[in-house]
Scaffold this motif. Structure first.
Motif, PDB file in Angstrom:
ATOM      1  N   LEU A 150       0.825  -1.197   0.000  1.00  0.00           N
ATOM      2  CA  LEU A 150       0.000   0.000   0.000  1.00  0.00           C
ATOM      3  C   LEU A 150       0.861   1.249   0.000  1.00  0.00           C
ATOM      4  O   LEU A 150       1.858   1.337   0.712  1.00  0.00           O
ATOM      5  CB  LEU A 150      -0.904   0.018   1.241  1.00  0.00           C
ATOM      6  CG  LEU A 150      -2.027  -1.020   1.262  1.00  0.00           C
ATOM      7  CD1 LEU A 150      -2.552  -1.217   2.679  1.00  0.00           C
ATOM      8  CD2 LEU A 150      -3.154  -0.593   0.343  1.00  0.00           C
TER       9      LEU A 150
ATOM     10  N   GLN B 240     -10.912  -0.402   6.306  1.00  0.00           N
ATOM     11  CA  GLN B 240     -10.443  -1.002   5.068  1.00  0.00           C
ATOM     12  C   GLN B 240     -11.428  -2.082   4.625  1.00  0.00           C
ATOM     13  O   GLN B 240     -11.695  -3.018   5.364  1.00  0.00           O
ATOM     14  CB  GLN B 240      -9.046  -1.612   5.256  1.00  0.00           C
ATOM     15  CG  GLN B 240      -8.442  -2.170   3.995  1.00  0.00           C
ATOM     16  CD  GLN B 240      -7.029  -2.688   4.216  1.00  0.00           C
ATOM     17  OE1 GLN B 240      -6.631  -2.947   5.344  1.00  0.00           O
ATOM     18  NE2 GLN B 240      -6.263  -2.831   3.152  1.00  0.00           N
TER      19      GLN B 240
ATOM     20  N   LEU C 116      -9.493   6.924   5.817  1.00  0.00           N
ATOM     21  CA  LEU C 116      -9.541   7.647   7.082  1.00  0.00           C
ATOM     22  C   LEU C 116     -10.988   7.970   7.460  1.00  0.00           C
ATOM     23  O   LEU C 116     -11.743   8.512   6.654  1.00  0.00           O
ATOM     24  CB  LEU C 116      -8.743   8.949   6.958  1.00  0.00           C
ATOM     25  CG  LEU C 116      -8.738   9.868   8.175  1.00  0.00           C
ATOM     26  CD1 LEU C 116      -7.992   9.212   9.337  1.00  0.00           C
ATOM     27  CD2 LEU C 116      -8.115  11.220   7.830  1.00  0.00           C
TER      28      LEU C 116
ATOM     29  N   TYR D 204      -9.208   4.180  10.803  1.00  0.00           N
ATOM     30  CA  TYR D 204      -9.350   3.907   9.389  1.00  0.00           C
ATOM     31  C   TYR D 204     -10.239   2.667   9.226  1.00  0.00           C
ATOM     32  O   TYR D 204     -10.274   1.781  10.082  1.00  0.00           O
ATOM     33  CB  TYR D 204      -7.978   3.594   8.750  1.00  0.00           C
ATOM     34  CG  TYR D 204      -7.025   4.753   8.667  1.00  0.00           C
ATOM     35  CD1 TYR D 204      -6.244   5.137   9.754  1.00  0.00           C
ATOM     36  CD2 TYR D 204      -6.876   5.466   7.475  1.00  0.00           C
ATOM     37  CE1 TYR D 204      -5.363   6.193   9.667  1.00  0.00           C
ATOM     38  CE2 TYR D 204      -5.985   6.528   7.378  1.00  0.00           C
ATOM     39  CZ  TYR D 204      -5.240   6.884   8.480  1.00  0.00           C
ATOM     40  OH  TYR D 204      -4.351   7.933   8.379  1.00  0.00           O
TER      41      TYR D 204
ATOM     42  N   PHE E 246      -4.747   6.499   1.278  1.00  0.00           N
ATOM     43  CA  PHE E 246      -4.186   5.270   0.719  1.00  0.00           C
ATOM     44  C   PHE E 246      -4.679   4.992  -0.689  1.00  0.00           C
ATOM     45  O   PHE E 246      -5.821   5.326  -1.051  1.00  0.00           O
ATOM     46  CB  PHE E 246      -4.567   4.068   1.587  1.00  0.00           C
ATOM     47  CG  PHE E 246      -3.801   3.956   2.870  1.00  0.00           C
ATOM     48  CD1 PHE E 246      -4.227   4.634   4.002  1.00  0.00           C
ATOM     49  CD2 PHE E 246      -2.671   3.164   2.954  1.00  0.00           C
ATOM     50  CE1 PHE E 246      -3.532   4.528   5.209  1.00  0.00           C
ATOM     51  CE2 PHE E 246      -1.966   3.049   4.153  1.00  0.00           C
ATOM     52  CZ  PHE E 246      -2.401   3.733   5.274  1.00  0.00           C
ATOM     53  N   GLY E 247      -3.818   4.337  -1.457  1.00  0.00           N
ATOM     54  CA  GLY E 247      -4.230   3.781  -2.731  1.00  0.00           C
ATOM     55  C   GLY E 247      -4.883   2.426  -2.503  1.00  0.00           C
ATOM     56  O   GLY E 247      -5.006   1.966  -1.357  1.00  0.00           O
TER      57      GLY E 247
ATOM     58  N   PRO F 271      -6.971   1.339   3.171  1.00  0.00           N
ATOM     59  CA  PRO F 271      -7.680   1.942   4.308  1.00  0.00           C
ATOM     60  C   PRO F 271      -8.157   3.352   3.976  1.00  0.00           C
ATOM     61  O   PRO F 271      -7.489   4.074   3.239  1.00  0.00           O
ATOM     62  CB  PRO F 271      -6.613   1.972   5.406  1.00  0.00           C
ATOM     63  CG  PRO F 271      -5.608   0.939   5.024  1.00  0.00           C
ATOM     64  CD  PRO F 271      -5.594   0.948   3.534  1.00  0.00           C
TER      65      PRO F 271
ATOM     66  N   THR G 145     -10.105  11.761  13.003  1.00  0.00           N
ATOM     67  CA  THR G 145      -8.921  12.059  13.814  1.00  0.00           C
ATOM     68  C   THR G 145      -9.405  12.660  15.129  1.00  0.00           C
ATOM     69  O   THR G 145     -10.249  13.558  15.117  1.00  0.00           O
ATOM     70  CB  THR G 145      -8.005  13.072  13.113  1.00  0.00           C
ATOM     71  OG1 THR G 145      -7.482  12.478  11.928  1.00  0.00           O
ATOM     72  CG2 THR G 145      -6.858  13.481  14.021  1.00  0.00           C
TER      73      THR G 145
ATOM     74  N   GLY H 112      -0.963  12.592  10.888  1.00  0.00           N
ATOM     75  CA  GLY H 112      -1.375  11.193  10.940  1.00  0.00           C
ATOM     76  C   GLY H 112      -2.455  10.859   9.931  1.00  0.00           C
ATOM     77  O   GLY H 112      -2.976   9.750   9.918  1.00  0.00           O
ATOM     78  N   GLU H 113      -2.806  11.801   9.092  1.00  0.00           N
ATOM     79  CA  GLU H 113      -3.897  11.572   8.143  1.00  0.00           C
ATOM     80  C   GLU H 113      -3.310  11.173   6.794  1.00  0.00           C
ATOM     81  O   GLU H 113      -2.687  11.986   6.109  1.00  0.00           O
ATOM     82  CB  GLU H 113      -4.766  12.823   8.036  1.00  0.00           C
ATOM     83  CG  GLU H 113      -5.433  13.147   9.373  1.00  0.00           C
ATOM     84  CD  GLU H 113      -6.302  14.383   9.336  1.00  0.00           C
ATOM     85  OE1 GLU H 113      -7.057  14.585  10.306  1.00  0.00           O
ATOM     86  OE2 GLU H 113      -6.224  15.141   8.354  1.00  0.00           O
ATOM     87  N   LEU H 114      -3.510   9.926   6.478  1.00  0.00           N
ATOM     88  CA  LEU H 114      -2.977   9.367   5.251  1.00  0.00           C
ATOM     89  C   LEU H 114      -4.098   9.034   4.283  1.00  0.00           C
ATOM     90  O   LEU H 114      -5.193   8.648   4.695  1.00  0.00           O
ATOM     91  CB  LEU H 114      -2.180   8.087   5.536  1.00  0.00           C
ATOM     92  CG  LEU H 114      -0.938   8.232   6.400  1.00  0.00           C
ATOM     93  CD1 LEU H 114      -0.316   6.865   6.657  1.00  0.00           C
ATOM     94  CD2 LEU H 114       0.078   9.140   5.737  1.00  0.00           C
TER      95      LEU H 114
ATOM     96  N   LEU I  64      -8.937  -0.112  11.694  1.00  0.00           N
ATOM     97  CA  LEU I  64      -7.572   0.090  12.165  1.00  0.00           C
ATOM     98  C   LEU I  64      -7.474   1.385  12.953  1.00  0.00           C
ATOM     99  O   LEU I  64      -7.956   2.423  12.505  1.00  0.00           O
ATOM    100  CB  LEU I  64      -6.613   0.184  10.974  1.00  0.00           C
ATOM    101  CG  LEU I  64      -6.451  -1.049  10.094  1.00  0.00           C
ATOM    102  CD1 LEU I  64      -5.941  -0.667   8.719  1.00  0.00           C
ATOM    103  CD2 LEU I  64      -5.500  -2.032  10.757  1.00  0.00           C
TER     104      LEU I  64
ATOM    105  N   GLN J 200      -6.016   8.215  14.966  1.00  0.00           N
ATOM    106  CA  GLN J 200      -6.868   8.121  13.788  1.00  0.00           C
ATOM    107  C   GLN J 200      -7.547   6.747  13.753  1.00  0.00           C
ATOM    108  O   GLN J 200      -7.017   5.757  14.249  1.00  0.00           O
ATOM    109  CB  GLN J 200      -6.041   8.265  12.506  1.00  0.00           C
ATOM    110  CG  GLN J 200      -5.524   9.655  12.229  1.00  0.00           C
ATOM    111  CD  GLN J 200      -4.390  10.038  13.139  1.00  0.00           C
ATOM    112  OE1 GLN J 200      -3.561   9.203  13.516  1.00  0.00           O
ATOM    113  NE2 GLN J 200      -4.323  11.304  13.502  1.00  0.00           N
TER     114      GLN J 200
ATOM    115  N   LEU K 225     -12.236  -4.021   7.934  1.00  0.00           N
ATOM    116  CA  LEU K 225     -11.158  -4.063   8.926  1.00  0.00           C
ATOM    117  C   LEU K 225     -10.993  -2.659   9.490  1.00  0.00           C
ATOM    118  O   LEU K 225     -10.745  -1.715   8.744  1.00  0.00           O
ATOM    119  CB  LEU K 225      -9.866  -4.523   8.258  1.00  0.00           C
ATOM    120  CG  LEU K 225      -8.619  -4.583   9.143  1.00  0.00           C
ATOM    121  CD1 LEU K 225      -8.772  -5.699  10.187  1.00  0.00           C
ATOM    122  CD2 LEU K 225      -7.367  -4.815   8.305  1.00  0.00           C
TER     123      LEU K 225
END
Lengths: 115, 113
Positions: free
Chosen positions: A90, B37, B45, B35, A106-107, B43, B48, A102-104, B88, B33, B86
């Motif tokens: 990922l 998935q 978000l 998340y 993702f692909g 995942p 926060t 902390g805010e990501l 996280l 945070q 999922l």
């Protein structure tokens, strides 16, 4: 706004081969982080790149490497593939670096199977 | 050893039931945070939380950050099949730009019709 794009989505390799995965972050995001996800180990941090420089690294062997280009696109390479490298890889982008908020984002990941 | 411990690891419930997922640590986090998935995807978000004791709501999902900023919980009211995934939790121990986000191992939630 286009999301994070990873290519290829799926690939199959044999032991000993090498593989290159690509990630295009969200426009304007300068940080790209890479993670390996397996059922047994969960999400494991590989490395983070910001402005073409590796800023952080996880506990993976030197066979795992990466780079970032001036347009923020990133690639990761795994050489001498082992069966245990089979995983979902990922990529995640953030504007200022994962450590700031902390805010990501993702692909969808690249699913690598090593035979 | 995971810095963030999530429990339970797996949860299977029927539509309409409530559920709570926990994320615990002995360390203090500057932010945390959550998340979600879904199969075949990365995942996403959800929220926060930053302030100790903070509660945030996202439709049927309620997130709480512990007073000491060491733990968090996610509560889903009247779960739907679309909540399957999922979950996280992840936390930042510093606001240093080059700090690393710490992820928990995740809680797999399955909601059946």
């Amino acid at each position: 706004k286009a999301g994070v794009t990873q290519t290829p989505r799926y690939l199959i390799k044999t032991r000993g081969q090498q593989v290159t995965l690509s990630c295009s972050p969200i426009s304007g995001h300068r940080s790209v982080s890479w993670y390996q996800q397996t059922p047994g180990q969960g999400l494991q941090f590989l490395f983070e790149y910001f402005s073409e420089t590796q800023r952080n690294k996880g506990n993976f062997p030197g066979r795992f490497s990466g780079r970032q280009f001036s347009n923020s696109r990133s690639e990761m390479n795994v050489s001498t593939l082992e069966l245990g490298d089979s995983a979902l890889y990922l990529c995640a982008s953030s504007r200022l670096g994962q450590g700031r908020t902390g805010e990501l984002f993702f692909g969808e990941g690249s699913r690598l199977t090593v035979l | 050893t995971q810095l963030l411990e999530q429990s339970p690891q797996f949860l299977s419930i029927q539509e309409g039931e409530n559920l709570t997922v926990y994320c615990n640590s002995s360390s203090v986090f500057s932010s945390l945070q959550w998340y979600r998935q879904e199969p075949g995807e990365g995942p996403v978000l959800l929220v926060t939380v930053v302030t100790g004791g903070e509660v945030k709501k996202l439709k049927r999902l309620t997130f709480q950050f512990g007073d000491a900023r060491k733990d968090s919980s996610l509560h889903i009211t009247a779960a739907q099949t679309g909540d399957t995934g999922l979950y996280l939790c992840a936390g930042l121990m510093t606001t240093d730009s080059w700090g690393k986000l710490q992820f928990g191992a995740g809680t797999q939630v399955v909601v059946t019709p």
